[in-house]
Design a protein around this motif. Structure first.
Motif, short mmCIF file in Angstrom:
data_model
loop_
_atom_site.label_atom_id
_atom_site.label_comp_id
_atom_site.label_asym_id
_atom_site.label_seq_id
_atom_site.Cartn_x
_atom_site.Cartn_y
_atom_site.Cartn_z
N SER A 37 -45.36 87.22 -33.31
CA SER A 37 -46.26 87.42 -32.17
C SER A 37 -46.18 88.85 -31.66
O SER A 37 -45.14 89.51 -31.78
N ALA A 38 -47.25 89.32 -31.05
CA ALA A 38 -47.23 90.61 -30.38
C ALA A 38 -46.30 90.56 -29.18
O ALA A 38 -46.00 89.48 -28.65
N HIS A 39 -45.86 91.71 -28.75
CA HIS A 39 -44.87 91.77 -27.68
C HIS A 39 -45.45 91.31 -26.34
O HIS A 39 -46.66 91.34 -26.13
N VAL A 40 -44.56 90.85 -25.46
CA VAL A 40 -44.96 90.47 -24.10
C VAL A 40 -44.00 91.13 -23.12
O VAL A 40 -42.81 91.26 -23.40
N PRO A 41 -44.50 91.57 -21.98
CA PRO A 41 -43.66 92.35 -21.07
C PRO A 41 -42.58 91.56 -20.36
O PRO A 41 -41.57 92.13 -19.94
N MET A 42 -42.74 90.23 -20.22
CA MET A 42 -41.78 89.47 -19.42
C MET A 42 -40.66 88.86 -20.24
O MET A 42 -39.77 88.20 -19.69
N TYR A 86 -35.09 88.78 -40.20
CA TYR A 86 -34.41 88.00 -39.17
C TYR A 86 -33.54 86.92 -39.82
O TYR A 86 -34.00 85.83 -40.13
N GLN A 87 -32.27 87.26 -40.03
CA GLN A 87 -31.34 86.38 -40.74
C GLN A 87 -30.52 85.49 -39.81
O GLN A 87 -29.90 84.53 -40.28
N ASP A 88 -30.50 85.79 -38.53
CA ASP A 88 -29.65 85.02 -37.61
C ASP A 88 -30.45 84.46 -36.43
O ASP A 88 -29.93 84.27 -35.34
N ASP A 89 -31.73 84.17 -36.67
CA ASP A 89 -32.55 83.59 -35.60
C ASP A 89 -32.09 82.17 -35.32
O ASP A 89 -31.60 81.46 -36.21
N THR A 90 -32.24 81.75 -34.06
CA THR A 90 -31.81 80.40 -33.66
C THR A 90 -32.88 79.73 -32.82
O THR A 90 -33.74 80.38 -32.22
N ALA A 91 -32.79 78.40 -32.76
CA ALA A 91 -33.69 77.64 -31.91
C ALA A 91 -33.49 77.99 -30.45
O ALA A 91 -34.43 77.95 -29.65
N TYR A 120 -39.84 81.50 -25.40
CA TYR A 120 -40.93 80.67 -24.86
C TYR A 120 -40.79 80.50 -23.35
O TYR A 120 -41.77 80.58 -22.61
N LEU A 121 -39.59 80.22 -22.88
CA LEU A 121 -39.37 79.96 -21.45
C LEU A 121 -39.71 81.19 -20.62
O LEU A 121 -40.29 81.07 -19.53
N ASN A 166 -34.45 88.22 -27.93
CA ASN A 166 -34.73 86.86 -28.37
C ASN A 166 -35.94 86.76 -29.30
O ASN A 166 -36.30 85.67 -29.74
N TYR A 167 -36.54 87.90 -29.60
CA TYR A 167 -37.72 87.92 -30.47
C TYR A 167 -37.34 87.80 -31.94
O TYR A 167 -36.29 88.27 -32.39
N ALA A 168 -38.21 87.18 -32.71
CA ALA A 168 -38.12 87.18 -34.18
C ALA A 168 -39.48 86.85 -34.75
O ALA A 168 -40.33 86.27 -34.06
#
Length: 502
Positions: free
Chosen positions: A163-168, A111-116, A123-124, A173-175
């Motif tokens: 983290s493990a995947h979440v359905p919602m 993940y080279q281009d992850d952002t805050a 998270y939201l 946006n994952y990294a």
């Protein structure tokens, strides 16, 4: 898992939630005690036993970070700790912290281009629309800087997982963001403690904060119990509550978090035993607003499902009273645990993991569990269903659907599970799922500057909160490993800086 009549427990929990109020919890806690008389002055003046600029309640991760930043800014900081040593739950944790866009993440992951911004959005979405967006975005925006700060204290981050995947949540946006060190939580928070102490923060151990002192509507200090005596400590700039949440307080859990109450009654809470909601109770006594209670940080007791994406779940499925699956078993662990708890309380019945021998649960290990009474085994689903008291026809149908989906498509058509997609064959085993609790979610409502807000939505002058004693940045379930430490470090450091600057 402790034996308990679930039917009795659920009836009792429902009754208590209906009748126990925060008002009753705080009965006798006056918001403004009459000041002590200073015999030397002859007037109605309070006698102070100690004085500082920033008074911090709790020497866990958040409290120590606050003390460090306050002293770095030139303020005097005093940290009160109920236990005999520093660390709280932070030093008992996995010692991992989520962060986005770090040099470590770029070095160790793809993940080279992850952002805050991506981190915050993930998270939201996991917060199911309930989180304080400003707090979450502020926390993730500071995350990379916290990794750099910890590195400046001598820590080296050697691994990054996800983290493990979440359905919602939108997978774009994952990294992988979970940063870990070789020294773990003990090494991490010993370094934070040493930095705070070297910077000038004073620690008082075996000292229990008891009551906030208010004058003309402003928090000006606190009373504490030390060596069997009540002492009054003046805070010239402000008081920061960093006493964690209500983890070991069953009375508050009855009123605020039935899931935490259930866990405490049925399993083990691994949070620091001093986490009894002291700061939250004291703030509520003067009108502090409580928010975001109900969620917990849980692991499934035996399966340990959904720890991270790097650890696939074994071939298995969960079933309820009716012999049916009811959730995706390999989603992130706290979401899986929440669904298990909901099903158990909804049906007044245990939930079970069903599997055959596999690479994780070998036949030898499973047979040992059977011999010790921790699992059941049978040659058929009908026989197994009778042993665990679930519907036999449904259990057979559940197995057949699982095996058919894996054979025909290699996918879980029912819940879109990602790992452990293998046919399950006999002999069949079942064991009851339970939980290991790592603490509760919920605390005091805060502003972006960590100011505690009252029930009218107004800031309480002089009062601040950080870490798990604050709320709004965690939602109805824990979104993944390393989030609590990110929140503790971020809001602890921020509170220390804000109060010191007053």
């Amino acid at each position: 898992m402790k034996e308990l009549s679930r039917r009795t427990f659920i009836k009792g929990a429902a009754a208590s939630a209906a009748t126990l109020t925060i008002g009753s919890l705080l009965a006798g806690c006056a918001a403004n005690e009459t000041p002590k008389t200073d015999d030397n002055s002859g007037g109605n003046q309070r006698t102070w036993d100690k004085e500082t600029d920033v008074l911090i309640l709790g020497a866990g991760g958040a409290g120590m970070c606050a003390g460090y930043e306050a002293t770095q800014a030139g303020a005097k900081a005093l940290i009160l700790e109920k236990a005999e040593s520093f660390g709280g739950t932070s030093i008992r944790s996995g010692g991992i912290i989520q962060a986005s866009g770090t040099s470590v993440q770029k070095k160790l992951t793809a993940y080279q281009d992850d952002t805050a911004q991506k981190h915050a959005q993930y998270y939201l979405e996991e917060g199911e629309g309930t989180l304080d967006e400003e707090l979450v975005k502020d926390m993730t925006a500071g995350s990379a800087g916290h990794i750099e700060w910890l590195e400046s204290l001598g820590l080296e981050f050697t691994n990054v997982t996800g983290s493990a995947h979440v359905p919602m949540a939108d997978e774009s946006n994952y990294a992988d963001r979970i940063h870990g060190t070789a020294v773990g939580a003990s090494g991490m928070f010993t370094a934070v403690h040493d930095a705070a102490e070297t910077s000038g923060a004073e620690f008082m151990y075996n000292t229990e904060a008891a009551k906030l002192i208010v004058e003309n509507g402003k928090v000006i200090g606190a009373e504490a119990l030390a060596d069997g005596k009540t002492i009054a400590i003046k805070a010239n700039k402000g008081v920061i509550i960093a006493t964690s949440s209500i983890d070991h307080n069953q009375e508050m859990s009855k009123a605020l978090s039935p899931n935490q109450y259930y866990d405490n009654a049925n399993s083990i809470c691994a949070a620091a035993p001093t986490n009894t909601g002291d700061g939250i109770r004291m703030a509520a006594a003067i009108g502090g607003q409580l928010t975001h209670f109900g969620g917990v940080i849980d692991l499934t007791g035996k399966t340990s499902a959904g720890i991270n994406r790097q650890t696939p779940l074994m071939p298995c499925f969960f079933v309820n009273k009716y012999g049916r699956r009811f959730t995706c078993e390999d989603t992130t662990y706290a979401l899986t645990s929440r669904e298990l708890w909901r099903e158990m309380t909804k049906t007044n019945h245990a939930c079970y993991t069903v599997c055959g021998p596999n690479s994780v649960m070998t036949q030898e290990k499973l047979d040992e569990m059977v011999a010790s009474g921790k699992a059941f085994t049978a040659a058929s689903m009908a026989e197994l269903a009778a042993k665990i008291d679930v519907n036999a026809d449904n259990l057979q149908a559940t197995l057949e659907q699982w095996n058919r989906d894996i054979t025909e498509s290699g996918a879980d058509r029912q819940f879109d599970r990602a790992t452990g997609l293998e046919v399950i064959e006999g002999p069949y085993y079942a064991f009851e799922e339970g939980f290991m609790n790592l603490g509760s979610i919920g605390g005091l409502k805060i502003t972006l500057n960590c100011e505690v807000v009252d029930v009218q939505g107004e800031v309480i002058p002089g009062l601040y909160a950080a870490g798990m004693a604050s709320a709004g940045w965690l939602g109805p379930f824990y979104p993944g490993s390393g989030t609590a430490l990110l929140g503790a470090i971020h809001f602890g450091r921020k509170a220390g800086k804000v109060v010191a600057a007053l």
